[in-house]
Design a protein around this motif. Structure first.
Motif, short mmCIF file in Angstrom:
data_model
loop_
_atom_site.label_atom_id
_atom_site.label_comp_id
_atom_site.label_asym_id
_atom_site.label_seq_id
_atom_site.Cartn_x
_atom_site.Cartn_y
_atom_site.Cartn_z
N CYS A 39 32.97 38.00 9.51
CA CYS A 39 33.41 38.83 8.38
C CYS A 39 34.58 39.70 8.85
O CYS A 39 34.50 40.35 9.90
CB CYS A 39 32.27 39.69 7.87
SG CYS A 39 32.77 40.87 6.58
N GLY A 41 35.71 42.33 7.36
CA GLY A 41 35.52 43.74 6.99
C GLY A 41 34.66 44.47 8.01
O GLY A 41 33.92 43.88 8.79
N TRP A 69 30.33 36.51 -1.46
CA TRP A 69 31.32 36.36 -0.39
C TRP A 69 32.72 36.19 -0.97
O TRP A 69 32.90 35.69 -2.08
CB TRP A 69 31.00 35.12 0.46
CG TRP A 69 29.91 35.34 1.46
CD1 TRP A 69 28.57 35.37 1.21
CD2 TRP A 69 30.06 35.57 2.86
NE1 TRP A 69 27.86 35.59 2.35
CE2 TRP A 69 28.76 35.72 3.40
CE3 TRP A 69 31.15 35.65 3.71
CZ2 TRP A 69 28.54 35.95 4.76
CZ3 TRP A 69 30.93 35.87 5.06
CH2 TRP A 69 29.64 36.03 5.57
N LYS A 74 40.46 35.03 5.72
CA LYS A 74 39.73 36.19 6.20
C LYS A 74 38.48 36.35 5.35
O LYS A 74 38.51 36.96 4.29
CB LYS A 74 40.60 37.45 6.14
CG LYS A 74 41.79 37.41 7.09
CD LYS A 74 42.58 38.71 7.04
CE LYS A 74 43.75 38.69 8.01
NZ LYS A 74 44.52 39.96 7.99
N ARG A 76 34.98 37.63 3.90
CA ARG A 76 34.35 38.94 3.76
C ARG A 76 32.95 38.74 3.19
O ARG A 76 32.78 38.04 2.19
CB ARG A 76 35.15 39.87 2.84
CG ARG A 76 36.45 40.35 3.47
CD ARG A 76 37.17 41.32 2.55
NE ARG A 76 38.39 41.82 3.17
CZ ARG A 76 38.43 42.88 3.97
NH1 ARG A 76 37.32 43.56 4.21
NH2 ARG A 76 39.56 43.27 4.51
N HIS A 80 31.31 43.79 2.07
CA HIS A 80 32.70 44.22 2.16
C HIS A 80 33.58 43.56 1.11
O HIS A 80 34.78 43.34 1.33
CB HIS A 80 33.25 43.93 3.57
CG HIS A 80 32.49 44.61 4.65
ND1 HIS A 80 31.60 43.94 5.47
CD2 HIS A 80 32.45 45.91 5.03
CE1 HIS A 80 31.06 44.79 6.32
NE2 HIS A 80 31.55 46.00 6.08
N THR A 81 33.02 43.21 -0.01
CA THR A 81 33.79 42.69 -1.15
C THR A 81 33.49 43.53 -2.37
O THR A 81 32.46 44.21 -2.45
CB THR A 81 33.43 41.23 -1.45
OG1 THR A 81 32.05 41.14 -1.80
CG2 THR A 81 33.70 40.32 -0.25
N PRO A 114 36.47 47.52 0.11
CA PRO A 114 37.57 46.70 0.65
C PRO A 114 38.89 47.42 0.52
O PRO A 114 39.03 48.33 -0.30
CB PRO A 114 37.52 45.44 -0.23
CG PRO A 114 36.94 45.91 -1.52
CD PRO A 114 35.95 46.97 -1.15
#
Length: 284
Positions: A39, A41, A69, A74, A76, A80-81, A114
């Motif tokens: 991840c 993030g 997700w 990249k 995440r 972290h989204t 994010p």
């Protein structure tokens, strides 16, 4: 019995499907596999995801999206989204006027927002033009610009021809039976006497002569010729025509003089041969 799969090929296909490069790190489990997904993030960490046995990469990607997700180069995880944060915060999540997630007074432990999206300023026409020719040499730019201008000219000419065709069609629809018959006769005469390669008439014909023979106006003949056949080439000045005629006359005179001179020479040769034979001399 389950279908055996190429583990390395499956891992590479899954990495390509979710937008990553290389391959996916995973561990076989009693039933299925455990993916170890990185991840981007929260400073970078790995998240374990359990999947079923022999799952197709499309099915795995669908599962990750459903869980929140963010796929791509990249990855995440849901923590972290935006989608994952919204699910964690519940219906009380606040958004600003631009639709971005606003930071609340407190977030659940381990949940991070994010980074905000970066707005991309659109290119101006001048910037787009400069970017189009970037990296080309002067010669390549000239050739490219010439092609662009030629395409524009061809498009304009095509539009003109289309408009002319529409006007001609409308005029034909509004013509009387007599006018249509006269138009057909003009077309037939032009087919016989007008040369499209040289843009000139043959056999001493002209717009005026066709008009007189068909008993219609000269302007009508000229318009039909211009619309359907072509223009008339510029007429040759009288002094140029006189010079050309003089040259033709000189050429004829020279040819005649040459023939007369050759006849005189041949006559003398015949006399010489007869004399030599009469005297028993060698013919020279």
């Amino acid at each position: 019995m389950g279908r055996r799969i190429d583990k390395e090929g499956w891992a590479q296909s899954l990495a390509a499907r979710i937008g990553m490069g290389g391959t996916i790190d995973f561990t076989p489990a009693r039933v299925g596999q455990t993916l170890h997904l990185p991840c981007a993030g929260g400073g970078g960490h790995k998240v374990d995801v359990r999947i079923g046995p022999n799952q197709h990469p499309d099915a795995v990607a669908k599962k990750l999206l459903a869980e929140g997700w963010s796929l791509g180069n990249k990855l995440r995880c849901p923590r972290h989204t935006r989608k994952g944060v919204k699910a964690a915060l519940g219906n009380g999540t606040a958004f600003d006027r631009e639709g971005s997630l606003s930071a609340p007074e407190s977030l659940p432990q381990g949940v991070e927002l994010p980074p905000p999206a970066v707005a991309v300023k659109p290119l101006t026409p001048q910037e787009a033009g400069r970017l189009r020719w970037k990296g080309l040499s002067k010669e390549e730019r000239r050739e490219a610009m010439a092609k662009v201008q030629a395409a524009k000219t061809e498009k304009r000419e095509g539009n003109k021809e289309m408009a002319s065709a529409v006007v001609a069609e409308n005029n034909a629809a509004n013509m009387s039976s007599d006018a249509k018959r006269a138009h057909r006769l003009v077309i037939a005469a032009l087919e016989d006497y007008y040369d499209e390669r040289s843009n000139s008439y043959r056999k001493d014909y002209s717009d005026k002569r066709i008009a007189e023979e068909l008993n219609i106006s000269e302007s009508s003949v000229a318009k039909t010729r211009e619309d359907f056949f072509g223009p008339l080439a510029a007429s040759t000045p009288i002094e140029v025509q006189l010079m050309a005629d003089s040259i033709k006359s000189m050429r004829v005179a020279v040819n005649e003089a040459h023939k007369a001179a050759m006849a005189a020479v041949e006559a003398q040769e015949d006399k010489l041969e007869a004399l030599c034979r009469a005297k028993g001399w060698t013919v020279v």
